[in-house]
Scaffold this motif. Structure first.
Motif, PDB file in Angstrom:
ATOM      1  N   TYR A  53      81.517  71.813 102.174  1.00  0.00           N
ATOM      2  CA  TYR A  53      81.608  72.521 103.446  1.00  0.00           C
ATOM      3  C   TYR A  53      83.063  72.933 103.656  1.00  0.00           C
ATOM      4  O   TYR A  53      83.983  72.239 103.223  1.00  0.00           O
ATOM      5  N   GLY A  99      77.525  72.856 109.399  1.00  0.00           N
ATOM      6  CA  GLY A  99      77.897  71.445 109.282  1.00  0.00           C
ATOM      7  C   GLY A  99      78.366  70.819 110.573  1.00  0.00           C
ATOM      8  O   GLY A  99      78.502  69.598 110.670  1.00  0.00           O
ATOM      9  N   TRP A 105      82.268  72.939 110.588  1.00  0.00           N
ATOM     10  CA  TRP A 105      82.065  73.132 109.154  1.00  0.00           C
ATOM     11  C   TRP A 105      80.950  74.134 108.885  1.00  0.00           C
ATOM     12  O   TRP A 105      79.977  74.230 109.638  1.00  0.00           O
ATOM     13  N   HIS A 106      81.073  74.867 107.786  1.00  0.00           N
ATOM     14  CA  HIS A 106      79.985  75.722 107.317  1.00  0.00           C
ATOM     15  C   HIS A 106      79.770  75.453 105.833  1.00  0.00           C
ATOM     16  O   HIS A 106      80.710  75.148 105.109  1.00  0.00           O
ATOM     17  N   LEU A 107      78.523  75.567 105.391  1.00  0.00           N
ATOM     18  CA  LEU A 107      78.196  75.334 103.985  1.00  0.00           C
ATOM     19  C   LEU A 107      78.852  76.407 103.128  1.00  0.00           C
ATOM     20  O   LEU A 107      78.634  77.602 103.343  1.00  0.00           O
TER      21      LEU A 107
END
Length: 257
Positions: A53, A99, A105-107
């Motif tokens: 992430y 995330g 968070w981002h994948l």
């Protein structure tokens, strides 16, 4: 003058710099899911998936060639085991696209693949080698395995042929490994910005084994020797088996059946 305890100075530093964020993942309950499915041949097993992430909120600091300070997106990596679906040969994992958490968070990317479950079936002290790997990038950053070679729209479906490759190396110590010889390098690298489903089906042609014997001395003109399933032997400077030759040998054999 009485000095404040060290803990007080730490708290002051954190509050002044605003970097006391909780960096843990906390996907919201309604986060969109990305599903990764691998169809695993019986001789192979699914490897642990590496999941990364990224965060534009919690940056990390690196330095350039001349020592200049550079801020880049922070990253958070976790390992995920794909779970077998009932008694089938399908293994699956669902990942939150968002995330969450204070870092938002981002994948970013996933790295997964297959390997031999029991490499010793090819001989005593044989270990698992490389091949059979996949990288899928969900944003515009490179993965730990580099950038994407192939860009796709929508969901990602991968079906590739692989051959068992037993290789012996002699320089810097003897090693014997069984790898998966396929089209391209060890990892197939994709960018799939819109994908919500990723499906990987490695097709193992276990009856068409290729073996290689590495050189024993550093000498110009001394090459790795490959022995192909039809008995032909080539030492033409390649470091990996000729995939097109393997495909041709198999297709010719299957056409005679």
């Amino acid at each position: 003058m009485k000095l404040a305890p060290p803990a007080i100075w730490i708290l002051l530093f954190v509050s002044l710099n605003g970097c006391a964020k909780d960096r843990s993942l906390a996907p919201p309950p309604d986060s969109e899911q990305i599903t990764v499915t691998v169809k695993v041949p019986k001789e192979l097993e699914a490897e642990t998936m590496q999941v990364m992430y990224r965060s534009a909120t919690c940056k990390r600091v690196t330095h350039g060639a001349s020592g200049q300070r550079i801020e880049v997106e922070g990253h958070h990596s976790i390992d995920v085991q794909l779970q077998r679906q009932g008694l089938s040969d399908l293994y699956q994992a669902s990942l939150a696209k968002d995330g969450g958490g204070a870092c938002k968070w981002h994948l970013a990317n996933v790295i997964f693949g297959v390997t031999y479950a029991d490499p010793t079936r090819f001989g005593e002290n044989v270990t698992s080698g490389a091949g059979g790997g996949v990288v899928v990038i969900f944003d515009h950053n490179n993965s730990p395995r580099g950038g994407a070679d192939i860009k796709v729209d929508g969901d990602l479906i991968i079906k590739k042929d692989y051959y068992p490759w037993v290789k012996e190396n002699f320089l810097n110590g003897y090693r014997k490994r069984v790898s998966l010889a396929g089209q391209g390098s060890i990892y197939l690298n994709y960018q799939a910005l819109q994908a919500r489903k990723v499906y990987f089906e490695p097709v193992l042609h276990s009856g068409f084994l290729v073996s290689s014997e590495g050189t024993k001395v550093h000498k110009i003109g001394s090459f790795i020797k490959f022995t192909y399933p039809d008995g032909s032997v080539l030492a033409d400077g390649r470091s990996e088996p000729d995939f097109r030759k393997l495909q041709s040998i198999r297709l010719a054999a299957e056409s005679k059946q």
